[in-house]
Write a protein that holds these residues in place. Structure first.
Motif, PDB file in Angstrom:
ATOM      1  N   ALA A  10      51.078  36.626  46.020  1.00  0.00           N
ATOM      2  CA  ALA A  10      51.764  37.061  44.810  1.00  0.00           C
ATOM      3  C   ALA A  10      51.116  36.539  43.535  1.00  0.00           C
ATOM      4  CB  ALA A  10      53.232  36.627  44.860  1.00  0.00           C
ATOM      5  N   SER A  11      50.131  35.672  43.669  1.00  0.00           N
ATOM      6  CA  SER A  11      49.387  35.175  42.513  1.00  0.00           C
ATOM      7  C   SER A  11      47.963  34.893  42.934  1.00  0.00           C
ATOM      8  CB  SER A  11      50.019  33.894  41.959  1.00  0.00           C
ATOM      9  OG  SER A  11      49.186  33.313  40.963  1.00  0.00           O
ATOM     10  N   ILE A  12      47.040  35.171  42.037  1.00  0.00           N
ATOM     11  CA  ILE A  12      45.634  34.895  42.362  1.00  0.00           C
ATOM     12  C   ILE A  12      45.364  33.398  42.419  1.00  0.00           C
ATOM     13  CG2 ILE A  12      44.658  34.857  40.025  1.00  0.00           C
ATOM     14  CD1 ILE A  12      42.408  36.720  41.281  1.00  0.00           C
ATOM     15  N   THR A  13      46.273  32.588  41.871  1.00  0.00           N
ATOM     16  CA  THR A  13      46.109  31.142  41.967  1.00  0.00           C
ATOM     17  C   THR A  13      46.225  30.658  43.409  1.00  0.00           C
ATOM     18  OG1 THR A  13      48.469  30.777  41.523  1.00  0.00           O
ATOM     19  CG2 THR A  13      46.973  30.771  39.635  1.00  0.00           C
ATOM     20  N   GLU A  14      46.816  31.485  44.286  1.00  0.00           N
ATOM     21  CA  GLU A  14      46.911  31.122  45.699  1.00  0.00           C
ATOM     22  C   GLU A  14      45.566  31.269  46.409  1.00  0.00           C
ATOM     23  OE1 GLU A  14      50.066  33.389  47.456  1.00  0.00           O
ATOM     24  OE2 GLU A  14      51.525  32.808  45.918  1.00  0.00           O
ATOM     25  N   ILE A  15      44.647  31.955  45.766  1.00  0.00           N
ATOM     26  CA  ILE A  15      43.272  32.066  46.274  1.00  0.00           C
ATOM     27  C   ILE A  15      42.383  31.360  45.257  1.00  0.00           C
ATOM     28  CG2 ILE A  15      41.423  33.630  46.978  1.00  0.00           C
ATOM     29  CD1 ILE A  15      43.553  35.794  47.385  1.00  0.00           C
ATOM     30  N   GLY A  16      41.720  30.343  45.648  1.00  0.00           N
ATOM     31  CA  GLY A  16      40.933  29.551  44.707  1.00  0.00           C
ATOM     32  C   GLY A  16      39.856  30.368  44.009  1.00  0.00           C
ATOM     33  N   ALA A  17      39.535  29.967  42.786  1.00  0.00           N
ATOM     34  CA  ALA A  17      38.532  30.688  42.003  1.00  0.00           C
ATOM     35  C   ALA A  17      37.173  30.683  42.700  1.00  0.00           C
ATOM     36  CB  ALA A  17      38.416  30.080  40.614  1.00  0.00           C
ATOM     37  N   THR A  18      36.816  29.566  43.304  1.00  0.00           N
ATOM     38  CA  THR A  18      35.510  29.486  43.973  1.00  0.00           C
ATOM     39  C   THR A  18      35.435  30.464  45.135  1.00  0.00           C
ATOM     40  OG1 THR A  18      35.254  27.164  43.346  1.00  0.00           O
ATOM     41  CG2 THR A  18      33.914  27.971  45.184  1.00  0.00           C
ATOM     42  N   ALA A  19      36.497  30.509  45.946  1.00  0.00           N
ATOM     43  CA  ALA A  19      36.517  31.397  47.107  1.00  0.00           C
ATOM     44  C   ALA A  19      36.529  32.859  46.671  1.00  0.00           C
ATOM     45  CB  ALA A  19      37.736  31.092  47.980  1.00  0.00           C
ATOM     46  N   TRP A  20      37.350  33.179  45.668  1.00  0.00           N
ATOM     47  CA  TRP A  20      37.426  34.566  45.194  1.00  0.00           C
ATOM     48  C   TRP A  20      36.073  35.008  44.632  1.00  0.00           C
ATOM     49  CZ3 TRP A  20      41.407  38.280  45.033  1.00  0.00           C
ATOM     50  CH2 TRP A  20      41.099  39.440  44.289  1.00  0.00           C
ATOM     51  N   ASP A  21      35.511  34.208  43.745  1.00  0.00           N
ATOM     52  CA  ASP A  21      34.271  34.611  43.082  1.00  0.00           C
ATOM     53  C   ASP A  21      33.080  34.620  44.030  1.00  0.00           C
ATOM     54  OD1 ASP A  21      35.534  35.068  40.667  1.00  0.00           O
ATOM     55  OD2 ASP A  21      35.143  33.061  39.890  1.00  0.00           O
ATOM     56  N   ARG A  22      33.131  33.828  45.093  1.00  0.00           N
ATOM     57  CA  ARG A  22      32.081  33.918  46.106  1.00  0.00           C
ATOM     58  C   ARG A  22      32.072  35.315  46.728  1.00  0.00           C
ATOM     59  NH1 ARG A  22      33.708  30.157  49.200  1.00  0.00           N
ATOM     60  NH2 ARG A  22      34.694  31.413  50.826  1.00  0.00           N
ATOM     61  N   CYS A  23      33.254  35.887  46.938  1.00  0.00           N
ATOM     62  CA  CYS A  23      33.353  37.235  47.499  1.00  0.00           C
ATOM     63  C   CYS A  23      33.052  38.296  46.437  1.00  0.00           C
ATOM     64  CB  CYS A  23      34.754  37.463  48.073  1.00  0.00           C
ATOM     65  SG  CYS A  23      35.174  36.408  49.484  1.00  0.00           S
ATOM     66  N   ALA A  24      33.540  38.088  45.224  1.00  0.00           N
ATOM     67  CA  ALA A  24      33.408  39.098  44.174  1.00  0.00           C
ATOM     68  C   ALA A  24      32.000  39.170  43.600  1.00  0.00           C
ATOM     69  CB  ALA A  24      34.412  38.820  43.053  1.00  0.00           C
ATOM     70  N   GLY A  25      31.264  38.066  43.620  1.00  0.00           N
ATOM     71  CA  GLY A  25      29.965  38.049  42.970  1.00  0.00           C
ATOM     72  C   GLY A  25      30.112  37.990  41.462  1.00  0.00           C
ATOM     73  N   ASP A  26      28.996  38.058  40.760  1.00  0.00           N
ATOM     74  CA  ASP A  26      29.035  37.948  39.296  1.00  0.00           C
ATOM     75  C   ASP A  26      28.514  39.204  38.598  1.00  0.00           C
ATOM     76  OD1 ASP A  26      26.351  37.764  39.843  1.00  0.00           O
ATOM     77  OD2 ASP A  26      26.029  35.850  38.820  1.00  0.00           O
ATOM     78  N   ASP A  27      28.452  40.307  39.325  1.00  0.00           N
ATOM     79  CA  ASP A  27      27.944  41.538  38.714  1.00  0.00           C
ATOM     80  C   ASP A  27      28.922  42.127  37.703  1.00  0.00           C
ATOM     81  OD1 ASP A  27      25.717  41.319  40.273  1.00  0.00           O
ATOM     82  OD2 ASP A  27      26.275  42.886  41.685  1.00  0.00           O
ATOM     83  N   ASN A  28      30.203  42.088  38.027  1.00  0.00           N
ATOM     84  CA  ASN A  28      31.212  42.838  37.282  1.00  0.00           C
ATOM     85  C   ASN A  28      32.337  41.900  36.854  1.00  0.00           C
ATOM     86  OD1 ASN A  28      33.321  44.524  36.454  1.00  0.00           O
ATOM     87  ND2 ASN A  28      32.782  46.130  37.907  1.00  0.00           N
ATOM     88  N   PRO A  29      32.480  41.625  35.554  1.00  0.00           N
ATOM     89  CA  PRO A  29      33.513  40.674  35.098  1.00  0.00           C
ATOM     90  C   PRO A  29      34.931  41.134  35.387  1.00  0.00           C
ATOM     91  CG  PRO A  29      32.512  41.812  33.236  1.00  0.00           C
ATOM     92  CD  PRO A  29      31.692  42.161  34.432  1.00  0.00           C
ATOM     93  N   PHE A  30      35.141  42.441  35.554  1.00  0.00           N
ATOM     94  CA  PHE A  30      36.478  42.942  35.851  1.00  0.00           C
ATOM     95  C   PHE A  30      36.960  42.516  37.238  1.00  0.00           C
ATOM     96  CE2 PHE A  30      35.251  45.798  32.447  1.00  0.00           C
ATOM     97  CZ  PHE A  30      36.425  45.991  31.756  1.00  0.00           C
ATOM     98  N   LEU A  31      36.052  42.056  38.077  1.00  0.00           N
ATOM     99  CA  LEU A  31      36.426  41.645  39.423  1.00  0.00           C
ATOM    100  C   LEU A  31      36.526  40.135  39.557  1.00  0.00           C
ATOM    101  CD1 LEU A  31      34.144  44.119  41.419  1.00  0.00           C
ATOM    102  CD2 LEU A  31      36.584  44.356  40.918  1.00  0.00           C
ATOM    103  N   SER A  32      36.334  39.418  38.475  1.00  0.00           N
ATOM    104  CA  SER A  32      36.311  37.962  38.542  1.00  0.00           C
ATOM    105  C   SER A  32      37.719  37.388  38.633  1.00  0.00           C
ATOM    106  CB  SER A  32      35.605  37.391  37.307  1.00  0.00           C
ATOM    107  OG  SER A  32      36.365  37.648  36.135  1.00  0.00           O
ATOM    108  N   HIS A  33      37.819  36.213  39.215  1.00  0.00           N
ATOM    109  CA  HIS A  33      39.080  35.482  39.283  1.00  0.00           C
ATOM    110  C   HIS A  33      39.636  35.268  37.876  1.00  0.00           C
ATOM    111  CE1 HIS A  33      41.781  32.007  40.000  1.00  0.00           C
ATOM    112  NE2 HIS A  33      41.818  32.411  41.273  1.00  0.00           N
ATOM    113  N   ALA A  34      38.769  34.960  36.926  1.00  0.00           N
ATOM    114  CA  ALA A  34      39.201  34.682  35.555  1.00  0.00           C
ATOM    115  C   ALA A  34      39.873  35.897  34.926  1.00  0.00           C
ATOM    116  CB  ALA A  34      38.006  34.244  34.709  1.00  0.00           C
ATOM    117  N   PHE A  35      39.351  37.093  35.201  1.00  0.00           N
ATOM    118  CA  PHE A  35      39.934  38.300  34.609  1.00  0.00           C
ATOM    119  C   PHE A  35      41.350  38.517  35.137  1.00  0.00           C
ATOM    120  CE2 PHE A  35      40.855  42.838  34.594  1.00  0.00           C
ATOM    121  CZ  PHE A  35      40.615  43.163  33.278  1.00  0.00           C
ATOM    122  N   PHE A  36      41.529  38.436  36.449  1.00  0.00           N
ATOM    123  CA  PHE A  36      42.863  38.658  37.007  1.00  0.00           C
ATOM    124  C   PHE A  36      43.827  37.549  36.604  1.00  0.00           C
ATOM    125  CE2 PHE A  36      40.185  41.142  39.984  1.00  0.00           C
ATOM    126  CZ  PHE A  36      40.780  42.382  39.757  1.00  0.00           C
TER     127      PHE A  36
END
Length: 384
Positions: A10-36
């Motif tokens: 129910a919150s992206i805080t339940e998935i750590g930023a490091t783990a999320w961004d490892r999957c999302a990559g850094d190509d597209n800022p709209f997919l970053s943990h920080a954006f959500f």
């Protein structure tokens, strides 16, 4: 042997930023943990807007292998891939279309991966298929009508088609950088009449006593964001829309995404009278929102299209995505490009009704794309 499991959050805080961004990559800022996170913390997603986060995480045993931006929705607003006619037909037949699950970047018609798989995983297509099956199962277990994935990649669409998802395409207009040294070299690639028309538009837009500046990340002040929010609200009011995004969201962007946030302003007597918000990816500039006070000739084209091209050339970016719709973009160098989405509908009767519609729509869009391409302003195509 694998031990797949899906969890919803129910919150992206339940998935750590490091783990999320490892999957999302850094190509597209709209997919970053920080954006959500900025969307969540500002209240732009949640009960107020009807975008309830249910971020999906796929595990192999105890290892997180993939994530997806998943939302539970009781409407179809803010998606840019329209399924309201499906909902009406289903409800008229006695079904319940809402709530549904939506894999998307809220309020943003931005293309990119949606099943964000850790690049260290070798069997990417296999994992995508497992993820698609797990999302289908979640839909069934929750008793929901459907799962939709908007503005995904063609490769993702192809994989999910083999797992019972239906394909859908759409059209946007993108500018592609052919290694231009500057804007003038881009203009030289156009037919003479189109080149003259763009020069005239830029001359008139820039001849009204306006000055232009581009701000990035920490250069954008709270006052700049306050002015931009005024423009954003004015645009929403003109379009009879809903202001999903809050003032706090815009302020939080430059704090969380830094240099990836690009705010282009038009100023009159030192005061911003219009602005366009963009996010810069690794190879793409994504146009997001724009707004204006007053009536300035060709200012929308200058700020949203031509300034974006200037920026992309200067930064060596390959592409500009200037948002949804707009055939008028073609004569300004933005050519029709296909977008992709995938849809799983749980009720076989509704799925049987939707499938031929999608096939007919696909043929119509492909024909439209071919027809629109004939209006390309570039030398190597027929110009209008």
């Amino acid at each position: 042997m694998t031990d797949w499991s899906l969890t919803l959050h129910a919150s992206i805080t339940e998935i750590g930023a490091t783990a999320w961004d490892r999957c999302a990559g850094d190509d597209n800022p709209f997919l970053s943990h920080a954006f959500f996170l900025a969307l969540e913390e500002s209240g732009s997603v949640g009960a107020r807007t009807g975008w309830l986060p249910r971020y999906a995480a796929l595990h192999d045993g105890t290892v997180l292998v993939a994530v997806a931006p998943l939302f539970l929705k009781g409407h179809s607003y803010g998606e840019y891939v329209f399924d309201q006619s499906w909902a009406r037909a289903y409800e008229q037949a006695g079904g319940q279309y809402y709530p549904k699950l939506q894999i998307a970047v809220p309020f943003s018609p931005v293309s990119g991966k949606r099943l964000l798989i850790d690049p260290a995983q070798l069997a990417q297509d296999t994992i995508a298929g497992v993820f698609g099956d797990a999302l289908r199962q979640a839909c069934q277990e929750l008793g929901l009508s459907s799962v939709h994935m908007s503005f995904c990649t063609e490769a993702e669409q192809d994989v999910l088609a083999g797992h019972g998802w239906m394909k859908r395409i759409g059209l946007q207009y993108h500018w592609h950088n052919q290694g231009y040294a500057d804007f003038e070299q881009f203009l030289e690639a156009l037919a003479s009449r189109k080149r003259k028309a763009i020069r005239r538009e830029r001359r008139e837009a820039q001849g009204c006593g306006l000055t232009f500046r581009t701000l990035r990340g920490p250069e954008i002040t709270a006052r700049d964001w306050d002015r931009f929010y005024t423009f954003y609200q004015a645009t929403i009011d003109r379009k009879w829309g809903q202001a999903y995004l809050t003032r706090q969201f815009f302020r939080g962007l430059s704090e969380r995404l830094g240099e990836r946030v690009v705010l282009m302003q038009a100023l009159h007597d030192g005061m911003p009278v219009a602005a366009a918000l963009n996010l810069a990816g690794r190879d793409t500039l994504y146009g997001r929102n724009w707004g204006c006070e007053g009536d300035w000739p060709f200012l929308h084209f200058e700020l949203c299209y031509y300034q974006a091209i200037d920026f992309a050339i200067a930064e060596g970016l390959a592409r500009v995505e200037a948002g949804a719709q707009g055939e008028h973009k073609i004569q300004r160098g933005y050519l029709p490009s296909l977008t992709y989405s995938s849809h799983f509908i749980r009720d076989p009767a509704l799925a049987r009704a939707v499938r031929p519609f999608l096939e007919e729509e696909r043929e119509a869009i492909l024909q439209e794309k071919e027809a629109l391409a004939s209006f390309s302003p570039y030398h190597h195509k027929n110009s209008c």
